[in-house]
Design a protein around this motif. Sequence first.
Motif, short mmCIF file in Angstrom:
data_model
loop_
_atom_site.label_atom_id
_atom_site.label_comp_id
_atom_site.label_asym_id
_atom_site.label_seq_id
_atom_site.Cartn_x
_atom_site.Cartn_y
_atom_site.Cartn_z
N PRO A 115 -1.74 14.62 -106.12
CA PRO A 115 -0.60 13.83 -106.76
C PRO A 115 0.13 12.68 -106.41
O PRO A 115 0.75 13.37 -104.95
CB PRO A 115 -0.29 14.80 -107.43
N THR A 116 0.61 11.85 -106.76
CA THR A 116 1.62 10.91 -105.94
C THR A 116 2.90 11.20 -106.20
O THR A 116 3.82 11.16 -105.55
CB THR A 116 1.80 9.56 -106.52
N VAL A 117 3.36 12.53 -106.84
CA VAL A 117 4.39 12.71 -107.58
C VAL A 117 5.10 14.31 -105.57
O VAL A 117 5.95 13.84 -105.28
CB VAL A 117 4.57 14.42 -108.04
N VAL A 118 3.27 14.28 -105.46
CA VAL A 118 3.00 15.34 -103.82
C VAL A 118 4.25 14.48 -103.16
O VAL A 118 4.91 14.71 -101.97
CB VAL A 118 2.57 16.09 -103.82
N TYR A 119 3.21 13.21 -102.93
CA TYR A 119 3.17 12.41 -101.97
C TYR A 119 4.96 12.29 -102.10
O TYR A 119 5.87 12.24 -100.50
CB TYR A 119 2.67 11.12 -101.77
N GLY A 120 5.76 11.62 -102.99
CA GLY A 120 6.96 11.57 -103.59
C GLY A 120 8.03 12.63 -102.94
O GLY A 120 8.93 12.26 -102.44
N PHE A 121 8.01 13.95 -103.20
CA PHE A 121 8.50 14.93 -103.18
C PHE A 121 8.88 14.70 -101.47
O PHE A 121 9.97 15.03 -100.56
CB PHE A 121 8.91 15.37 -103.50
N PHE A 122 7.32 14.39 -100.87
CA PHE A 122 7.64 14.81 -99.62
C PHE A 122 8.27 13.65 -98.78
O PHE A 122 8.82 13.61 -97.94
CB PHE A 122 5.43 14.70 -99.43
N ALA A 123 8.17 12.66 -99.22
CA ALA A 123 8.83 11.53 -98.03
C ALA A 123 10.39 11.06 -98.77
O ALA A 123 11.39 11.11 -97.70
CB ALA A 123 8.57 10.42 -99.50
N ALA A 124 10.49 12.09 -100.01
CA ALA A 124 11.76 11.95 -99.99
C ALA A 124 13.49 13.34 -99.72
O ALA A 124 13.52 13.28 -99.00
CB ALA A 124 12.75 12.06 -101.86
N LEU A 125 12.18 14.04 -99.27
CA LEU A 125 12.77 15.59 -98.59
C LEU A 125 12.66 16.25 -97.34
O LEU A 125 12.88 16.12 -96.54
CB LEU A 125 11.92 17.22 -99.24
N THR A 126 11.32 15.10 -96.78
CA THR A 126 10.44 14.94 -95.23
C THR A 126 10.94 13.81 -94.44
O THR A 126 11.77 14.07 -93.93
CB THR A 126 10.02 16.26 -95.47
N ILE A 127 10.42 13.10 -94.90
CA ILE A 127 10.56 11.73 -94.36
C ILE A 127 11.88 11.13 -94.08
O ILE A 127 12.38 10.76 -93.39
CB ILE A 127 9.64 10.99 -94.71
N GLY A 128 12.03 11.49 -95.56
CA GLY A 128 13.11 10.21 -95.35
C GLY A 128 14.50 10.70 -94.20
O GLY A 128 15.43 9.98 -93.79
N PRO A 129 14.94 12.07 -94.97
CA PRO A 129 15.91 12.74 -93.93
C PRO A 129 15.43 12.97 -92.76
O PRO A 129 16.52 12.38 -91.31
CB PRO A 129 16.06 14.25 -94.60
N LEU A 130 14.59 12.65 -92.14
CA LEU A 130 13.35 13.03 -91.13
C LEU A 130 14.02 11.24 -90.25
O LEU A 130 14.72 11.49 -88.99
CB LEU A 130 13.11 13.18 -90.71
N PHE A 131 13.90 10.49 -90.78
CA PHE A 131 14.42 8.81 -90.23
C PHE A 131 15.57 9.11 -89.99
O PHE A 131 15.99 8.80 -89.12
CB PHE A 131 13.48 7.78 -91.13
N ARG A 132 16.71 9.40 -91.26
CA ARG A 132 17.82 9.20 -91.02
C ARG A 132 18.60 9.81 -89.98
O ARG A 132 19.42 9.91 -89.22
CB ARG A 132 18.31 9.55 -92.84
N GLY A 133 18.18 11.20 -89.78
CA GLY A 133 18.42 12.04 -88.55
C GLY A 133 17.71 11.51 -86.79
O GLY A 133 19.24 11.42 -86.57
N LEU A 134 16.59 10.73 -87.08
CA LEU A 134 16.38 9.89 -86.46
C LEU A 134 17.23 8.46 -85.26
O LEU A 134 17.53 8.46 -84.49
CB LEU A 134 15.03 9.25 -86.02
N GLY A 135 17.26 7.98 -86.91
CA GLY A 135 18.27 6.91 -86.69
C GLY A 135 19.62 7.47 -86.24
O GLY A 135 20.73 6.67 -85.45
N GLU A 136 20.38 8.64 -87.22
CA GLU A 136 21.62 8.52 -86.32
C GLU A 136 21.36 9.15 -84.98
O GLU A 136 23.02 8.42 -84.07
CB GLU A 136 22.21 10.18 -87.30
N SER A 137 20.93 9.79 -84.72
CA SER A 137 20.82 10.08 -82.68
C SER A 137 20.61 8.35 -81.99
O SER A 137 21.21 9.00 -80.85
CB SER A 137 19.79 11.21 -82.83
N VAL A 138 20.12 7.48 -83.00
CA VAL A 138 19.99 6.34 -82.35
C VAL A 138 20.79 5.44 -82.01
O VAL A 138 21.15 4.27 -81.79
CB VAL A 138 18.34 5.85 -81.11
N GLY A 139 21.79 5.57 -84.21
CA GLY A 139 23.11 5.18 -83.55
C GLY A 139 22.41 4.07 -84.52
O GLY A 139 23.26 2.98 -84.62
N LEU A 140 21.85 4.29 -85.43
CA LEU A 140 21.13 3.13 -86.16
C LEU A 140 21.47 3.83 -88.12
O LEU A 140 21.18 4.50 -87.89
CB LEU A 140 19.76 2.76 -86.02
#
Lengths: 460, 288
Positions: free
Chosen positions: A280-305
């Motif tokens: 279900p797309t909801v599952v993809y949605g919270f996967f994106a919001a709760l896992t991928i989003g914060p992951l990218f944010r963390g990655l971005g922070e570590s390289v100063g983006l």
Amino acid sequence: MNTLILIIVLLGLTTFAYRYGRRKALASVEGSVANLHSLPSYHGAYVALWCGLPALIVVALWLMLQTDMVERLVLSGIADGIAGMSEGQISLLLSDIRNLATGDITTRSPSPMVLAAAERYVELQRLGFALMTGAAVILTSGGLYFGLRAIQPALRARPQVERIVRGLLFIASVIAILTTIGIVLSLMFESNRFFGQVNPLEFLFGLNWSPQTALRADQVGGSGAFGAVPVFAGTLLITVIAMIVAVPIGLMAAIYMAEYASPTTRSLIKPALEILAGIPTVVYGFFAALTIGPLFRGLGESVGLPVASESALAAGLVMGVMIIPFVSSLSDDVINAVPQSLRDGSLALGATHSETIRRVILPASLHGIVGAVLLAVSRAIGETMIVVMAAGLSANLTANPLEAVTTVTVQIVTLLVGDQEFDSAKTLAAFALGLVLFLVTLALNIVALRVVRKYREEYD
Amino acid sequence: MTEAFHVENNPQPVEESVSGMSEAVEAGMPEVDAAHAPTKVKADNVDVFYAEKQALFDVSLDVPENQVTALIGPSGCGKSTFLRCINRMNDTIPICRVTGDITIDDQDIYDPAIDVVQLRARVGMVFQKPNPFPKSIYENVAYGPRIHGMAQGKADIDVLVESSLQRAGLWNEVKDRLSESGTSLSGGQQQRLCIARAIAVNPDVILMDEPCSALDPIATARIEELMDELRQNYTIVIVTHSMQQAARVSQRTAFFHLGYLVESGATEMIFTNPEDKRTQDYITGRFG
Ligand SMILES: Nc1ncnc2c1ncn2[C@@H]1O[C@H](COP(=O)(O)OP(=O)(O)OP(=O)(O)O)[C@@H](O)[C@H]1O
Ligand SMILES: [Mg+2]
């Protein structure tokens, strides 16, 4: 409940009519089927259709129209009492009456007028049901009688039954078409009202989207800006990201499955990929919001983006993953449809397997692949859940995938959720967005179908 | 895929399956022009298995250079299977296993050191059903040379395309429509296009698996004529179900039956004076 019993009885009678018609047809020729114009089962079906079809149609129409009729009658009975009420008040009153009639709890203690109306409501409904049952019984028995009387060896039952069946099939297809036309008309109608309040040019080319309008005159609120370009740009950005993920991966997976994988591997990979389409797309949605989003944010922070925690990138990536099976499954079918003789022809000339894929198989299936990609694009454009959860709500006009963006579908959702008057520009904007979305996906689908049809002609 | 192949290089003495017969025939038939032509393709004790099922049993056959060798026999006897051994197209069937020796110009083609891609460039194949690529006529012919880097610039390829189409007898019919799709041609033209495509890579041997079975008599006659011309430069092996065709185009004939090579020799010999009863029955139409 009663209606259900009635329908079951009608269906039972129809079955009986079928059996009886069959038997009568056989009896009319004393069992020698060859003397019948049509097979006995067609005679049975002929009687059954006579018996069941008119009654079922009447019941269906009756059920559709009855409530409306009853309510009209009830209201006209208390016409004096409701004179001078506004439409909203009347509909409140009506729902009180309805609740009372079906035995639910009402909001206020009912006035005598409402009580009387409720009683009348119940009475009318009962009457309606009785009339409907009567009509159904008359039609059924009449149909049975006519059907049975018509049975004789020379009866052309088969052509008649087939004509009726064809008619039913036609009606089914018309229902789908009419529904689509209805939706489109309502979209156009409401959009038209929106464009009465907002200049279409501003809507299509304006760069500022902030649809907040004041609910009441005394409220503080935005005056509303309906430039939809940032919204469409957001959709475009996320769709592009999703396609950048989905097309290469999906295509390569398809090539692997169709050309390299052994039958066992293929029988494992293909269903596994198709499971992706079943999540279900909801599952993809919270996967994106709760896992991928914060992951990218963390990655971005570590390289100063600076990466927003809700970003177009996160939503687009996850959407791309969701769309992979669309691309891979369709492309796989298309690649498999390329005749083996072309592969053999290429291999026999001394081409390697990968040369054969690149130079013969992919060009030969290109049309089908393009069709698959276009279908995937229209899927991406229409996708809502993932974007609501992972891409944010702010209508930024940006090409930076690390920022939050919003899309057409998300805006439609947010415009229609919450308290709003139904004829304010804010609400109506949803219809205008919907209309544009519809036109774009329609155009894409037409192109995709064209392309797919053209591809089909190649091997016919 | 290569694991499916076990080539046993048995150094056992070459044993003609129809022992002595072919020499005798050749000696007695001086009019068959190249009776002593050097052997181009030599198969020794070839067995082929599809999974557990054996399709060819101990086939040994010499194919002489610059001649047309016809493979005949009832359906399912293994003609195509044998043909596909010669350019290793059987490699593409995972369950297929080939044992025995096949050499071309005394080189073992199942030697692991042999590049199958180069082998197939040397041994062209024309299939039963014309199978032009859904590309332009020009691109169909240019496909092989491009892949093998045989031509440098566009001009080179132009020359190659024209000469191949000319040798396949198709040039005059298509020279004004080279950019049209190969699939738009008639069946006979498509088959000649496939022949042009095969000779464009300049092979030594051309294998043809029932190349005329989908064609009308006129197109068939055209291709038979072509085979006769092509044999000046190429060695041709053709599978056919038509006795007349075998008699018309081939110098040598090999008769297969139930996976065995029953008898092979000069075509005239096979058709006028077969040694084996089964051959006689087959060519006189008593079975198959
Ligand atoms: N791909 C395959 N997998 C399994 N068995 C095969 C395969 N190809 C051929 N065979 C079997 O090998 C045997 C020989 O087949 P082959 O195609 O060589 O016959 P053929 O002489 O060419 O027949 P035809 O004249 O009908 O073309 C047949 O029994 C066939 O069933
Ligand atoms: Mg065959």
